[in-house]
Enzyme design. Structure first.
Site: not given
Length: 297
Positions: A113, A279
């Site tokens: 991320d 994610h």
């Protein structure tokens, strides 16, 4: 100064310290032996996001897992003009200096991320230091990251909210920061129960700090502004070191983009794989993530 918290039950054999670089204090966990491997977390996490994979990697590598500036127990400076203190360039410079202070002139990088974005910038700004990089979803081992001009789209609603001028998002989040944090993570995780309750408690503790919530907003404001300027200035440059791109097969990025081809616009040597998760592969599918990292690193 925040007291140094230690987590031997989550990261056995690791030690923790504060390292001063560029006028900020970076909380850093280190452990293991072998070639140095820098592991960078994303939002809204901190270094404990790696607890399911870092001990195994520490059998082969010297792991350095910091809290990015503004996150966890690292210092949280003001954003400054154009939010430049939270540019990925500033964050990358911190961590290159952290590695130098630990005695590592060259090292590998894994980023998830926001950490993937920092790794991408690091590979451009300090190519002599970075040997290999990986990105999770938005950038380099890019763990579930695409380059900024692509990766900003899948999280558009979150981005539009967090980049609003201060103090709008900060004030709204302050009404119930636990709800915001837990809702955000729940929306990303596709394998229920993946986040260890002890780690979630640390995420909540850190997010309870108004300074961290402001820093997170500044991070996103920088991504929507000065980071794009830096990227535009480097539009003709490509990452020279080998890059591994990994993304969650149940997430947004793989559904919207050909991740490997997207990264090939930004890097010379790219390979990539989808992992059966959302994610956060490091928390949802650690065995598969370790398998891919072992083969690459």
């Amino acid at each position: 100064m925040t007291a140094i918290r230690k987590f031997p039950d989550l990261l056995p054999g690791f030690s923790w310290r504060d390292i001063e670089v560029n006028g900020v204090r970076i909380r850093t966990a280190t452990g293991g032996n072998g070639p140095p491997l820098l592991m960078l977390h994303g939002h809204p996490q901190m270094h404990l996001t790696w607890h399911k994979v870092a001990p195994a990697l520490a059998k082969r590598f010297t792991i350095v897992a910091p809290d990015l500036r503004g996150y966890g127990d690292s210092a949280k400076p003001e954003g400054g003009t154009d939010h430049a203190n939270y540019s990925k360039r500033a964050m990358a410079a911190d961590l290159v200096d952290v590695m130098h202070q630990l005695g590592f002139e060259r090292f590998m990088v894994v980023g998830h991320d926001r950490g993937g974005r920092v790794a991408h910038r690091m590979a451009l700004d300090a190519p002599q230091e970075v040997e290999k990089t990986g990105a999770d979803r938005y950038r380099t081992d890019s763990n579930d990251v695409c380059p900024d001009q692509y990766g900003i789209r899948p999280t558009l609603l979150l981005v539009v909210f967090l980049i609003q001028p201060a103090p709008l998002p900060e004030r709204l989040i302050s009404g119930d920061p636990d709800f915001f944090l837990e809702s955000h993570i729940a929306g990303q995780i596709k394998i229920p129960g993946s986040v260890d309750p002890r780690v979630m408690a640390e995420y909540r503790r850190c997010y309870a700090d108004p300074a961290m919530r402001h820093a997170a907003c500044e991070d996103y404001r920088a991504a929507a502004g000065i980071d794009l300027v830096h990227d535009a200035n480097d539009a003709d440059r490509r990452i020279e070191v080998p890059l591994l791109a990994l993304w969650g097969a149940r997430g947004t990025v793989g559904a919207l983009y050909d991740v490997v081809e997207t990264w090939r616009e930004k890097a010379v040597d790219v390979r990539g794989y989808a992992i059966d998760c959302g994610h956060s592969p490091q928390e949802e599918a650690p065995a598969e993530l370790l398998h891919r990292l072992d083969a690459f690193l």
